[in-house]
Enzyme design. Structure first.
Site, PDB file in Angstrom:
ATOM      1  N   ASP A 302       1.087  -1.326   0.163  1.00  0.00           N
ATOM      2  CA  ASP A 302       0.116  -0.028   0.263  1.00  0.00           C
ATOM      3  C   ASP A 302       0.820   1.876  -0.090  1.00  0.00           C
ATOM      4  O   ASP A 302       1.943   0.994  -0.167  1.00  0.00           O
ATOM      5  CB  ASP A 302      -0.876  -0.221   1.616  1.00  0.00           C
ATOM      6  CG  ASP A 302      -2.073   0.747   0.590  1.00  0.00           C
ATOM      7  OD1 ASP A 302      -2.295   1.636   0.348  1.00  0.00           O
ATOM      8  OD2 ASP A 302      -3.858  -0.111   0.839  1.00  0.00           O
ATOM      9  N   HIS A 325       1.501   1.995  -3.446  1.00  0.00           N
ATOM     10  CA  HIS A 325       1.256   2.764  -3.745  1.00  0.00           C
ATOM     11  C   HIS A 325       1.715   3.807  -3.883  1.00  0.00           C
ATOM     12  O   HIS A 325       0.678   5.264  -3.636  1.00  0.00           O
ATOM     13  CB  HIS A 325      -0.399   2.474  -3.041  1.00  0.00           C
ATOM     14  CG  HIS A 325      -0.945   1.320  -3.256  1.00  0.00           C
ATOM     15  ND1 HIS A 325      -2.637   0.699  -3.401  1.00  0.00           N
ATOM     16  CD2 HIS A 325      -0.635   0.340  -3.883  1.00  0.00           C
ATOM     17  CE1 HIS A 325      -2.213  -0.603  -3.085  1.00  0.00           C
ATOM     18  NE2 HIS A 325      -1.395  -0.402  -3.633  1.00  0.00           N
TER      19      HIS A 325
END
Length: 502
Positions: A302, A325
């Protein structure tokens, strides 16, 4: 008058010798007095290495293309950014003369086995109790060469003196979910709470054993209900906090969470989880002020760094990110909440094969603001969306039954945002995406010195693009791809800014 007879030669020699001796004694006496009158050398002073202080109040006339050091950091930029807040914090942290040495509390002395199978939780708790209650500076030692199984634990303050958590071994979380308490809210594995002047340091590793949690995530198995998995390491309500050198791997969810803290320095951290591990943010900061993140290597499933509401004055530099991310402000405004984020700077980062690069995201609805945000000196290597503002962020609470997010009339207000000196390659054509709210457009967005090319474009002549919706650009210069032909210009902003914007 009777004539005077000259003394014999021997007598004259004796008189001359006596006179010379008297002169010599007089000179010695005078010289000694002079020597005694001179001040002695100044007392020896122990030199203290200067602490680099980083603030997030950058003067507007600092050029991010100034002189750089061997590591690529903008030295002039970094040197200029020093706030009075951080100077005061440094003054408090200086060692006092005659300060007593730390008393060491080895977890092995309190029953820790360190074989990776025996439950060492109580031994850690006992060692912490002794260290925290010590009237003089204390160190809790986790020795190298051992593996300690520790279940959910809270290291609570306030403590009587400064405490150092010296972690040189390996601490592992339980693999069996039955060893964890029933999920409620956001569970935590290792929790430091309400401590002043805590230092967590060492060459050790925190292993969250996240695999059992990842495979039971609703993001992996859409038939399962969505629940929160534990955070590996959380700090709440701490002041003058330093975390350095440690490694965090395979967290069930967030790796390191800073919540409601003040004056925090995170440095030389290594954070590692697979790129497909769900929700494993590297460093998550919320409701905290004066936070410095210096030299972190983050691989996660993430956000490498996520900055949430309540965060003010955050400076991050020398960040290696990927997979993951990217580096995100948000998400903000979920469940119609009010966001307050300001003075955030990401300066000098390298992002490799991440889903996003520099990102600011908020849900529709909610209120508040995210302002004075700077992304400077970034290198993108095959990043899918290098620059993105998304005021229409939407994820499904139940992936098995996805529903579109409803359009709402309120939004978190984004303003005074700078993207500068960002270069490299994009994995998709969408190199720059500024998708802002109809009700509250992003305003005062600056794009400067940006060069993003398509990865492997070559002879195919695939070029990157830039798209905008409801974004107000106050300035753009030397930008490729050309910025936002569909965006709103500064001259048009009076026609689209609501009267109650402020």
């Amino acid at each position: 008058m009777a004539s005077l007879k000259k003394p014999p030669m021997a007598s004259r020699r004796t008189l001359a010798a006596t006179a010379c001796l008297l002169v010599l004694l007089l000179l010695l006496a005078l010289g000694g007095a002079v020597v005694e009158a001179r001040p002695g050398p100044p007392p020896a002073r122990h030199k203290v290495a200067p602490r680099r202080l980083l603030s997030t109040n950058a003067p507007q006339n600092v050029d991010s293309h100034g002189a750089t050091g061997d590591d690529g950091t903008n030295k002039a930029f970094e040197k200029t950014w020093t706030s009075s807040v951080h100077r005061k914090a440094a003054a408090k942290s200086k060692p006092q003369k005659g300060a007593p040495e730390s008393v060491v509390f080895d977890v092995g002395s309190y029953g820790a086995v360190g074989d990776g199978r025996s439950d060492d939780t109580k031994a850690f708790q006992k060692a912490w109790s002794k260290a925290c209650s010590s009237p003089q500076p204390a160190a809790l030692l986790v020795p190298a060469g051992n593996k300690y199984l520790v279940k959910e634990i809270v290291f609570a303050g306030p403590c009587k003196s400064q405490v150092t958590f010296k972690h040189d071994g390996t601490i592992v979380a339980p693999q069996d979910k039955a060893d964890w308490s029933k999920p409620h809210g956001y569970p935590h594995w290792i929790h430091f709470s309400n401590i002043d002047s805590l230092t967590v340091t060492g060459k050790g590793t925190l292993d969250g054993n996240g695999k059992v949690w990842w495979k039971n995530s609703c993001r992996i198995n859409k038939k399962l209900p969505c629940t929160h998995a534990p955070t590996t390491l959380i700090f709440s309500s701490c002041k003058h906090l330093k975390v350095e050198n440690i490694k965090l791997i395979n967290s069930p969810q967030f790796h390191l969470w800073v919540e409601s803290c003040h004056d925090v320095t995170l440095s030389r951290l290594t954070i590692t989880s697979p790129g497909n591990s769900p929700g494993t943010d590297g460093i998550h900061v919320a409701n905290s002020e004066d936070v410095r993140i210096i030299k972190a290597n983050i691989k996660s499933g993430d956000d490498c760094i996520s900055v949430e509401t309540g965060t003010k004055n955050l400076y991050a530099t020398k960040i290696e990110c990927g997979p993951g991310h990217g580096i995100s402000i948000g998400s903000l405004g979920d469940d119609n909440s009010k966001a307050q984020v300001s003075n955030i700077t990401i300066d000098t980062a390298h992002l490799t094969e991440t889903m996003f690069g520099a990102r600011i995201k908020s849900w529709q609805g909610g209120g508040g603001y995210a302002k004075d945000i700077k992304f400077l000196n970034l290198v993108m290597d095959n990043v899918k969306n290098p620059i993105i503002i998304d005021q229409n962020y939407c994820t499904m609470a139940d992936p098995a039954h996805p529903k579109p997010c409803k359009e709402q009339k309120s939004a978190v207000q984004f303003s005074n945002i700078l993207f500068k000196n960002i270069k490299g390659t994009s994995a998709t054509e969408d190199a720059i995406k500024l998708h802002c709210s109809k009700a509250f457009p992003c305003r005062d967005v600056v794009l400067q010195d940006i060069d993003l090319k398509m990865k492997g474009g070559g002879d195919k002549k695939i070029v990157t693009t830039s798209t905008c919706e409801n974004a107000i650009l106050s300035k753009s210069s030397n930008v490729s791809p050309s910025p936002c032909t569909s965006g709103v210009t500064k001259d048009d902003k009076d026609d689209v800014i609501p009267e109650d914007y402020e």
